[in-house]
Write an enzyme that holds these catalytic residues in place. Sequence first.
Site, PDB file in Angstrom:
ATOM      1  N   LYS A 116       4.631   6.180 -11.124  1.00 33.40           N
ATOM      2  CA  LYS A 116       3.705   6.395  -9.922  1.00 33.40           C
ATOM      3  C   LYS A 116       3.066   5.199  -9.364  1.00 33.40           C
ATOM      4  O   LYS A 116       2.579   4.621 -10.007  1.00 33.40           O
ATOM      5  CB  LYS A 116       2.388   7.345  -9.885  1.00 33.40           C
ATOM      6  CG  LYS A 116       2.373   7.998  -8.029  1.00 33.40           C
ATOM      7  CD  LYS A 116       3.375   8.301  -7.390  1.00 33.40           C
ATOM      8  CE  LYS A 116       2.867   9.317  -6.524  1.00 33.40           C
ATOM      9  NZ  LYS A 116       4.611   9.923  -5.461  1.00 33.40           N
TER      10      LYS A 116
ATOM     11  N   SER B 157       7.434  12.289  -2.965  1.00 31.72           N
ATOM     12  CA  SER B 157       6.783  12.657  -3.958  1.00 31.72           C
ATOM     13  C   SER B 157       6.410  14.022  -2.062  1.00 31.72           C
ATOM     14  O   SER B 157       6.947  15.327  -2.762  1.00 31.72           O
ATOM     15  CB  SER B 157       6.058  11.530  -3.225  1.00 31.72           C
ATOM     16  OG  SER B 157       4.687  11.806  -3.429  1.00 31.72           O
TER      17      SER B 157
END
Length: 603
Positions: free
Chosen positions: A193, A393
Amino acid sequence: MKDFLKYVFATVVGIGLACLLLFVFTLISLVGMTVSESQTTAVTKGSVLRINLAGTLEERAPAANPFATIMGESFGSNGLDELLAAVDEAAKNDKVEGIYLEVSSTFVGGTPAMLQELRQALLKYKESGKWIYAYGDIYSQGAYYLASLADKVVVNPKGIVDWHGMGGAPMFYTDAMKKLGVKMQVFKVGTFKSAVEPYILTQMSEANRLQTEAYLNSIWNQFRSEVADSRKLTSDNLNALADTLTAMRPTGMLVECGLVDTLAYLDGFKALLRTKLGLKEKRPINFVTPADLVAAAKTKNEKNRVAVYYAYGEIVDMVASTSPLNAGSVSIETMPTIRELQKLRKDDKVKAVVLRVNSPGGSAFASEQIWHELQLLKAEKPVVVSMGGLAASGGYYISCGANKIFAEPTTLTGSIGIFGMVPDASELLENKLGLHFDVVKTNKHADFGGAAVLSFAARPFDESESALMQGMIEQGYDLFTSRVAEGRKISQDSVDVIGQGRVWTGEQALKIGLVDQLGNLEDAIAEAAKLAELEKYSVDRYPAQPDFLAQLMQQKKESYFDERIRASFGDLYPFVFTMQRMLHPQRIDQCIYARLPFEFKMW
């Protein structure tokens, strides 16, 4: 004195009437311009569909910006939806002889998956036996990828074909922020991430470099393979040509190596078209636009309908969407989206819904609310997801619960992870600007989530506050992975293995079970109809696009000025936009994001 007041009053009334008349006249002129612009060219025998590859490729054809029109400026764009509909109609319409791809040097393109979907539509069109000719002075790599399937690819004798490979270049702001006296406080879950990296590092982490190289190579290999098939070349040939930087080579080399068929100026190319059409010299060619063909298409008004709902742009909640820098951006706003989905759920004529997702993600809280509404919809009628350029996401969050998920091979998806960022600008405020803050509070954390996040953070988080923030992020990741596990019917541990914020292409996502099938929007619509057991149906698209006057009444001037801001800031715009968004949350949960690793930009 009475006469004086009378004359003053008369003057004020006169000025007011003049302004009113001027407004009415301007409004009538704008309506006239709209009407004249909306007039279409008749589709007659021997017509040629001219697709002008200029500007950007957007998910949907945008309505004309009234303020850009008034100020005499226009930022060109093509709607993928309109182009796909026009190409489909061109294949079926006997009056259309062929397609002319008019390549402009201003063509920026769109995401690889959007280009890939348009290319697939053009290949399907060629199955009708009709031809495609392409001409341009300068072919960008994206434009050449599209044009390479043409029966004849022509370039200006002094023109360029830019074929050079792919690369991604995130910008890092850490040292610049340090000079300003701003430090980003980061909280995240997920090794990959990497959305936070530009604010805490000066180069890519090894994990981010690994995932970026993987998806870039996946996309590049597909592009090379497809172009090789069309141009009768090998992938190795195209790789070697990319290493020679074709944009810097003599134009004649482009014919020798097989990238183009011939060289010609525009008048020479038009002569080729006339010969193809059997027209005499100087006989005008009846060019029609995508809008002309879409208007000419026969629409079916079936009782049963498949609704296509377009969810594209940043996922934002109601408050975040009012941000000045967000005003001109297309976004997926929580409450408007939920209301539209509720209407589709209650509409008895709508038998199935295709959610067309093209989003890098955004607010984790907003993503959860939209996911919940889609589950209510799914309980009553089939929901199929068609992933466009990005469904990453938060974009994957809202997709994961569908009955079936389709993606393009080059779609960027996954990125299952959560992060939060809150700036600490105490050094800037106190040491550089000489501003000091004092706090009066009744409880230990009374000022947490108040002044600390409403503007530049006046102080850093203490240890307990940091632990609380990290806990919120971990809870968000646990919820995200549980939603994916439920939707994909796999264990949460399995989701964590392929999650951790890692980005995958559609091709890769199919192998690990994040999507069900590779396919485009048309495939997703067919699957939705199949799940609803429909033989005859029409396709309706939502939400409704605002027309010219609706935009004017909605005061969309912000979108015009946002375009100017984007143009002025250039590559720094993502930093300005992100910082503005980070610095103006009204709740601490608005600092928590499920978003793509960085602002997507591909060479």
